[in-house]
Design a protein around this motif. Sequence first.
Motif, short mmCIF file in Angstrom:
data_model
loop_
_atom_site.label_atom_id
_atom_site.label_comp_id
_atom_site.label_asym_id
_atom_site.label_seq_id
_atom_site.Cartn_x
_atom_site.Cartn_y
_atom_site.Cartn_z
N UNK A 28 0.83 -1.21 0.00
CA UNK A 28 0.00 0.00 0.00
C UNK A 28 0.86 1.26 0.00
N UNK A 29 1.94 1.24 0.78
CA UNK A 29 2.83 2.40 0.83
C UNK A 29 3.45 2.67 -0.54
N UNK A 30 3.90 1.60 -1.22
CA UNK A 30 4.51 1.76 -2.53
C UNK A 30 3.49 2.28 -3.54
N UNK A 31 2.26 1.77 -3.45
CA UNK A 31 1.24 2.08 -4.44
C UNK A 31 0.47 3.35 -4.12
N UNK A 32 0.66 3.89 -2.92
CA UNK A 32 -0.09 5.09 -2.55
C UNK A 32 -1.55 4.82 -2.29
N UNK A 33 -1.85 3.62 -1.74
CA UNK A 33 -3.22 3.20 -1.48
C UNK A 33 -3.48 3.24 0.02
N UNK A 35 4.15 -0.50 -9.81
CA UNK A 35 3.24 -0.51 -8.66
C UNK A 35 2.67 0.87 -8.34
N UNK A 36 3.35 1.93 -8.78
CA UNK A 36 2.86 3.28 -8.51
C UNK A 36 1.69 3.67 -9.40
N UNK A 37 1.42 2.88 -10.44
CA UNK A 37 0.34 3.21 -11.37
C UNK A 37 -1.02 3.04 -10.68
N UNK A 38 -1.97 3.85 -11.10
CA UNK A 38 -3.29 3.84 -10.47
C UNK A 38 -4.25 2.84 -11.09
N UNK A 39 -3.95 2.34 -12.27
CA UNK A 39 -4.89 1.43 -12.94
C UNK A 39 -4.15 0.24 -13.54
N UNK A 43 11.49 7.61 -23.61
CA UNK A 43 12.03 7.46 -22.27
C UNK A 43 12.02 8.81 -21.56
N UNK A 44 11.63 8.79 -20.31
CA UNK A 44 11.63 10.00 -19.48
C UNK A 44 12.35 9.66 -18.19
N UNK A 45 13.66 9.45 -18.29
CA UNK A 45 14.43 8.90 -17.19
C UNK A 45 14.36 9.73 -15.92
N UNK A 46 14.21 11.04 -16.07
CA UNK A 46 14.20 11.89 -14.89
C UNK A 46 12.97 11.67 -14.03
N UNK A 47 11.95 10.99 -14.60
CA UNK A 47 10.74 10.73 -13.83
C UNK A 47 10.73 9.34 -13.21
N UNK A 48 11.77 8.56 -13.43
CA UNK A 48 11.80 7.22 -12.85
C UNK A 48 11.79 7.31 -11.34
N UNK A 49 11.03 6.43 -10.70
CA UNK A 49 10.92 6.47 -9.25
C UNK A 49 12.16 5.89 -8.61
N UNK A 50 12.63 6.54 -7.56
CA UNK A 50 13.83 6.09 -6.88
C UNK A 50 13.48 5.23 -5.68
N UNK A 51 14.34 4.29 -5.32
CA UNK A 51 14.08 3.44 -4.16
C UNK A 51 14.20 4.24 -2.87
N UNK A 52 13.43 3.84 -1.86
CA UNK A 52 13.50 4.49 -0.58
C UNK A 52 14.65 3.96 0.25
N UNK A 53 15.04 4.72 1.25
CA UNK A 53 16.13 4.27 2.12
C UNK A 53 15.75 3.01 2.87
N UNK A 54 14.45 2.85 3.16
CA UNK A 54 14.01 1.65 3.87
C UNK A 54 14.15 0.41 3.02
N UNK A 55 14.10 0.59 1.71
CA UNK A 55 14.14 -0.55 0.80
C UNK A 55 15.56 -0.94 0.43
N UNK A 56 16.40 0.05 0.15
CA UNK A 56 17.76 -0.22 -0.30
C UNK A 56 18.76 0.30 0.70
N UNK A 57 19.92 -0.33 0.76
CA UNK A 57 20.97 0.21 1.61
C UNK A 57 21.57 1.43 0.92
N UNK A 58 22.38 2.19 1.66
CA UNK A 58 22.88 3.47 1.15
C UNK A 58 23.67 3.29 -0.14
N UNK A 59 24.44 2.24 -0.22
CA UNK A 59 25.28 2.03 -1.40
C UNK A 59 24.43 1.78 -2.63
N UNK A 60 23.43 0.90 -2.48
CA UNK A 60 22.56 0.59 -3.62
C UNK A 60 21.74 1.81 -4.02
#
Length: 317
Positions: free
Chosen positions: A63-68, A147-151, A233-250
Amino acid sequence: MPDQLQIWKEYPDDEIVVKANELVMSQGQWTTREYRVFVAHVSQLGRDCDSFEPVSVNVKELCDISGVETENMYGEVRDIADRLTDKKIRVERGPRGKEEGAFTNIYAKCGYDRKTGELVGRFTEEMRPYLLKLKEQFTMYYRRNALSMRSTYSMRFYEILKRYEYQGQFKLAVTELRKIFGLEDKYDRFRDLRRRVIDKAQEELAERSDVTFEYTVERQGQKPERIHFEIHSTEDKALLPSEETLNDRSAAAAQKSVKGSKSVTEKAFEELPENTRDDIRQEARKRAKKENPKMEGYSLEAQVWVHVNRIMKEDYL
């Protein structure tokens, strides 16, 4: 381009979705929540998995990832598990172009674990050719972008765009699009299909995704027959991973990968005619296989792009 192939190096396995191209183009009816769970479950399959073990996704995390709203999801979670257990898809062509056409059950079982708050499932053996040990003809993407998509339509379009991203374009017959999205008996008028499915997905992808599309309709007389999609391609709009999901290096590597500009070589490659790009890829694959005959799967594809860059520098730059 290579950015898609390098994500398996940048992100942990459970942040990557890898599907056979045939599965991406499979036919079936999905609700948005069902498809989110399916995508999340697929991301739990490691690249070296030999068999299907139980896969799980935490409902709150999803739900957090999807904004639900979590409460909305919890109210339907058991019904979602029941529906997924019975969910079927149709694959027109299986591995190596083999004619398929039969319906396939996706899940052997799926249920909700109240103690852990997880939806737990296991895929059927019939799904093995589409999810395990994929050596070629696969599509790969960072799961949060879908997963961020609404439909469901936007998620399915996103996967199809990633499947054809290297080609930069593709065509779909209107009848095929209807089958893929399970719309044979819905939106009978093309203008309704266009407005409620294609245009809405286009708008959402442009807003939230790392790829979007433009399209033109090819007609036979007055009847819409095919749709020609051009991928951007719209690379600047790609969603970035959260700190909770990835370690700092990744996370740092992902930040650099997503926001970094394309190299001169990549830009030059994209400007070449499609048949020239295909010839270069074919030659690059031959070189990669000759260099290491035992290489396969993701590693082979990564090396193919190494040789693509070499060929570009040798002959085109």
